[in-house]
Structure formats: structure tokens, C-alpha cells
Design an enzyme around this catalytic site. Structure first.
Site, PDB file in Angstrom:
ATOM      1  N   ARG A 174     -52.245 -72.053 -40.376  1.00 25.40           N
ATOM      2  CA  ARG A 174     -52.256 -71.631 -38.964  1.00 25.40           C
ATOM      3  C   ARG A 174     -51.184 -70.596 -38.674  1.00 25.40           C
ATOM      4  NH1 ARG A 174     -54.460 -76.252 -36.292  1.00 25.40           N
ATOM      5  NH2 ARG A 174     -56.685 -76.014 -36.638  1.00 25.40           N
ATOM      6  N   ASP A 204     -62.725 -76.607 -46.014  1.00 20.70           N
ATOM      7  CA  ASP A 204     -63.179 -75.976 -44.783  1.00 20.70           C
ATOM      8  C   ASP A 204     -63.838 -74.671 -45.209  1.00 20.70           C
ATOM      9  OD1 ASP A 204     -63.304 -76.356 -42.002  1.00 20.70           O
ATOM     10  OD2 ASP A 204     -61.169 -76.867 -41.949  1.00 20.70           O
ATOM     11  N   ARG A 225     -65.825 -76.762 -32.662  1.00 23.15           N
ATOM     12  CA  ARG A 225     -66.790 -76.448 -33.710  1.00 23.15           C
ATOM     13  C   ARG A 225     -67.824 -77.560 -33.858  1.00 23.15           C
ATOM     14  NH1 ARG A 225     -63.914 -76.026 -38.872  1.00 23.15           N
ATOM     15  NH2 ARG A 225     -63.507 -73.834 -38.520  1.00 23.15           N
ATOM     16  N   TYR A 226     -67.374 -78.786 -33.669  1.00 27.78           N
ATOM     17  CA  TYR A 226     -68.273 -79.935 -33.789  1.00 27.78           C
ATOM     18  C   TYR A 226     -68.525 -80.482 -32.395  1.00 27.78           C
ATOM     19  CZ  TYR A 226     -66.339 -79.302 -38.400  1.00 27.78           C
ATOM     20  OH  TYR A 226     -65.928 -78.744 -39.577  1.00 27.78           O
ATOM     21  N   ARG A 247     -66.119 -83.391 -30.954  1.00 28.92           N
ATOM     22  CA  ARG A 247     -64.674 -83.312 -31.202  1.00 28.92           C
ATOM     23  C   ARG A 247     -64.137 -81.938 -30.841  1.00 28.92           C
ATOM     24  NH1 ARG A 247     -65.571 -84.193 -37.426  1.00 28.92           N
ATOM     25  NH2 ARG A 247     -67.697 -83.821 -36.715  1.00 28.92           N
ATOM     26  N   CYS A 273     -43.072 -75.546 -34.680  1.00 33.89           N
ATOM     27  CA  CYS A 273     -43.081 -76.643 -35.646  1.00 33.89           C
ATOM     28  C   CYS A 273     -41.645 -77.009 -36.002  1.00 33.89           C
ATOM     29  CB  CYS A 273     -43.818 -76.231 -36.916  1.00 33.89           C
ATOM     30  SG  CYS A 273     -45.565 -75.937 -36.642  1.00 33.89           S
ATOM     31  N   LYS A 312     -66.401 -78.197 -42.197  1.00 37.56           N
ATOM     32  CA  LYS A 312     -65.771 -79.033 -43.221  1.00 37.56           C
ATOM     33  C   LYS A 312     -66.823 -79.624 -44.135  1.00 37.56           C
ATOM     34  CE  LYS A 312     -61.736 -81.185 -41.212  1.00 37.56           C
ATOM     35  NZ  LYS A 312     -61.934 -80.599 -39.877  1.00 37.56           N
ATOM     36  N   CYS A 367     -48.820 -72.926 -44.714  1.00 31.80           N
ATOM     37  CA  CYS A 367     -49.544 -73.203 -43.469  1.00 31.80           C
ATOM     38  C   CYS A 367     -50.756 -72.289 -43.287  1.00 31.80           C
ATOM     39  CB  CYS A 367     -48.631 -73.048 -42.268  1.00 31.80           C
ATOM     40  SG  CYS A 367     -49.483 -73.392 -40.711  1.00 31.80           S
ATOM     41  N   CYS A 375     -44.118 -74.713 -42.730  1.00 32.19           N
ATOM     42  CA  CYS A 375     -44.545 -74.957 -44.102  1.00 32.19           C
ATOM     43  C   CYS A 375     -45.030 -73.632 -44.688  1.00 32.19           C
ATOM     44  CB  CYS A 375     -45.678 -75.980 -44.113  1.00 32.19           C
ATOM     45  SG  CYS A 375     -45.286 -77.418 -43.114  1.00 32.19           S
ATOM     46  N   ASP A 386     -56.578 -73.614 -47.574  1.00 28.79           N
ATOM     47  CA  ASP A 386     -57.402 -72.543 -47.006  1.00 28.79           C
ATOM     48  C   ASP A 386     -56.965 -71.168 -47.499  1.00 28.79           C
ATOM     49  OD1 ASP A 386     -58.952 -74.244 -45.457  1.00 28.79           O
ATOM     50  OD2 ASP A 386     -57.523 -74.207 -43.794  1.00 28.79           O
TER      51      ASP A 386
END
Ligand SMILES: *Cc1c(COP(=O)(O)O)cnc(C)c1O
Ligand code: SF4
Length: 347
Positions: free
Chosen positions: A115, A308, A93-94, A97, A106, A315, A113, A110, A271
Site C-alpha cells: 500500500r 490477489d 470489490r466483493y 465486504r 503506520c 483474491k 508494503c 514495512c 503483491d
């Protein structure tokens, strides 16, 4: 179970709680669950309000349907990450990076989460070779963030191959690894792993403590090992309703991180996503918390509060000036270029 077993990450991983029949107070089928015995021990069994429990144990609220106050946001990919994915496991996206997703596993799933569209799919195949080629072809990329899932669920050798391939690209300066291992399974930070990682400096670890109770002796020792080996550790927290959405908890968290030489880097607004609406706090709460920290503790321990923006808005470090208007729970928010984005407050 012997002491040696408890302290081995392989044992913790194999013996993680993955089945609700071990948890008498909840009976539902939702997203993946896995709780390492180490982390389960941090749960206060007498309190249904235990913050650690809320992060680890499935809750009926995850299955609730709800409508956002604004249209055009896909709950399965509210950030619009597919638009910036040149490959299925690479986010670009950037300009300078990229985020490389190396696994969907994982140590703990969590509940909040963001994702889940990745971590709820099992047996996904990750072909990193295309990603290595992509990074090589794009000379503007200087910073690669290895993420997932949790990269440290892979074996040391597999992790090393990934880092080696990225470091082999001339224009890449820095590698970062995002992992919750120090928080949910500190025994994963073995001497062997640390020794291997220390060969690839500059390398940063971004970890993810959300509550001061998570910074146990074992967790702080795991981070100290990395830091002593020359691998800086920074922390990215998520603001979670009912877990850490108050000034005192975040103050204690940030100061405890700071004392442990861990830099509080970001405090994320949770998010928008499936099954996580009950964790979203009011945007204003995050702004208030940062204002409180700025007034009361050293700037060394103050993270940036970031949002975000939905649909690939990027961001944004949110401050008082970012909010233009708020009407019926719909916020207009201004980004760095002065563009206005709509953002719905939680239900
Ligand atoms: C958050 C993020 C990064 C890393 O951002 P930093 O501010 O450098 O930590 C990179 N790519 C994507 C797509 C991200 O969402
Ligand atoms: S460790 Fe990270 S990717 Fe994995 S479930 Fe937790 S928040 Fe999601």
C-alpha cells in the site's frame, strides 16, 4: 528513558527511528521509514541477513527499476484497486465486504508494503463521513474491514467514533480491524483500548506476523489481552523472499501463532509493486509450503495461500490445480470461474 516510557506507545511512537542518519549502513532516499525502538531491538545487529532487519530497514534494491514479464500491470496499483474505489478511502470489490482506509500512518513502514501509494503520502485528509453514508446506502454490505495505514495509530476516541458509526448501520454484522500494532508496537494494546473495543462485538482483529521471532512475550501478551476480552485475533502473513520463504520458518510461525490462540488465516503471495520486487518469491514456493504444512501439522494451524490477482482479478486461494501453464516465467492461472489470468513470476 524509563521503563514506563519504553512501555508506553506514545513514547515508542515519538521516538521511532525515521531518519537514516541513525542507521550507518544505508544511505538512500526512498519510501517513508519508521521503526519503533521496540521493533529495532529485535534486529540482530551482527547479521546483515537478519529477517527482522529486512522487513524494517530500507535497502538499495527498493530503488531498482525492473520490467515485469507481462504488460498492462501498473506498478503503483497492480491490483487495480482504484477501479473498485467508490471513494478515495473505500474499497468495494466483493459484494458484502468493504475495506475502509482510515489513515495513511503506520507504526512501522514495512519495506514490502503493498500500500505504498497510500503510506508514502503524508498529511492525507480522511473524510469518513462519506464512507459511512456509502455503507448505509448499500444494504448488501455486512462486513467492514477497517484498515489503512494502521488504524491503531489513531487515538482511542477516534477509533471508537469510526466503529460506532459503522455499527450504527443496521445491515453491518461484523467489523474487522487490520493492524500491525501487536507485532511492531505491542504496548499500543492498552487496557483502555481493549476495554473500548470489547464493547463492539462481534469484532475481529487481523494482525500481521511474518516471522516467529516477531512473536515475543510482549507481542503474545498483547494478543492474549484482546482474545481474553472476546476479540478473536487472526493472522495474515506475506510470503517474503529471504524472510520466511521456507517450510520450516512458516511451520514454526504457524504453530507459534496457534499456541497463542491466533488463527493463521492467510499467507499472501507478495503483491507486485514499486520497490518490492526483491521480496517476491516464486509462486510455486507458496504452494509447496502449504503442501508441507498440510502433511505435517494440524489443519487448525494451516493458513490459505492466497494471491490477489493483478488488475482486479480478486483474491484466489492458490493450489496445484490453479496453475495451468508456466512459460518463460509467465504463469497462466485459473480462477474460481475458470477464467485464465496471466501472472508474472519474480525477476
Ligand atoms: C482482501 C480483501 C477483502 C477481505 O477479504 P476476506 O477474504 O474476507 O478477508 C475485502 N475487500 C478487498 C478489496 C480485499 O482486497
Ligand atoms: S503496517 Fe501494513 S500498511 Fe503499514 S507499512 Fe506495514 S504492511 Fe504497509
Amino acid at each position: 528513558m524509563t521503563n514506563e516510557e519504553w512501555n508506553s506507545w506514545e513514547w515508542q511512537y515519538k521516538n521511532s527511528i525515521t531518519d537514516l542518519k541513525y542507521l550507518s549502513d544505508c544511505q538512500l532516499n526512498g519510501f517513508n521509514m519508521r521503526i519503533p525502538p521496540y521493533y529495532a531491538e529485535l534486529i540482530d545487529s551482527r547479521s546483515i541477513d537478519c529477517q527482522i532487519r529486512k522487513m524494517a530497514v530500507p535497502n538499495r534494491l527498493e530503488l531498482r527499476n525492473y520490467n515485469l514479464r507481462c504488460e498492462g500491470i501498473n506498478l503503483y496499483d497492480s491490483l487495480g484497486e482504484h477501479e473498485v474505489s467508490p471513494l478515495s478511502n473505500l474499497l468495494h470489490r466483493y459484494q458484502e465486504r468493504v475495506v475502509l482506509l482510515v489513515t495513511n500512518e503506520c507504526f512501522m513502514y514495512c519495506r514490502f508494503c503493498t500500500r505504498k501509494r497510500i503510506t508514502s503520502v503524508s498529511n492525507r485528509k480522511y473524510d469518513n463521513s462519506k464512507a459511512f453514508e456509502y455503507i448505509k446506502r448499500n444494504s448488501g454490505i455486512s462486513d467492514v474491514l477497517i484498515s489503512g495505514g494502521d488504524p491503531f495509530t489513531l487515538q482511542d476516541k477516534e477509533i471508537e467514533i469510526i466503529i460506532k458509526n459503522i455499527k450504527a448501520v443496521k445491515h453491518v454484522d461484523v467489523v474487522r480491524i487490520g493492524t500491525r500494532a501487536p507485532v511492531v508496537m505491542p504496548m499500543r494494546i492498552t487496557d483502555e483500548l481493549v476495554e473500548m473495543l470489547s464493547e463492539y462485538k462481534p469484532l475481529f482483529i487481523n494482525t500481521h506476523f511474518n516471522h516467529p521471532k516477531e512473536i515475543t512475550d510482549s507481542a503474545s501478551k498483547a494478543c492474549a489481552k484482546l482474545i481474553d476480552a472476546g476479540i478473536p485475533v487472526a493472522n495474515q502473513s506475506v510470503l517474503l523472499k529471504g524472510v520466511n520463504d521456507d517450510e520450516e520458518t512458516i511451520r514454526e510461525l504457524c504453530l507459534k501463532l496457534y499456541r497463542n490462540r491466533i488463527k493463521p488465516y492467510y499467507l499472501y503471495q507478495c503483491d507486485i509493486g514499486v520497490g518490492t520486487e526483491h521480496f517476491r518469491a516464486d509462486l510455486q514456493k507458496g504452494i509447496d509450503i502449504i503442501k508441507f504444512l498440510r502433511k505435517n501439522i494440524t489443519g487448525m494451524a494451516v493458513p490459505a495461500f492466497v494471491l490477489d490477482l493483478p488488475n482486479n482479478g480478486g483474491k484466489l486461494a492458490v493450489s496445484l490445480d490453479s496453475i495451468v501453464t508456466e512459460k518463460n516465467g509467465l504463469i497462466s492461472i485459473k480462477d474460481y470461474d475458470g477464467r485464465i489470468h496471466l501472472y508474472p513470476q519474480p525477476e
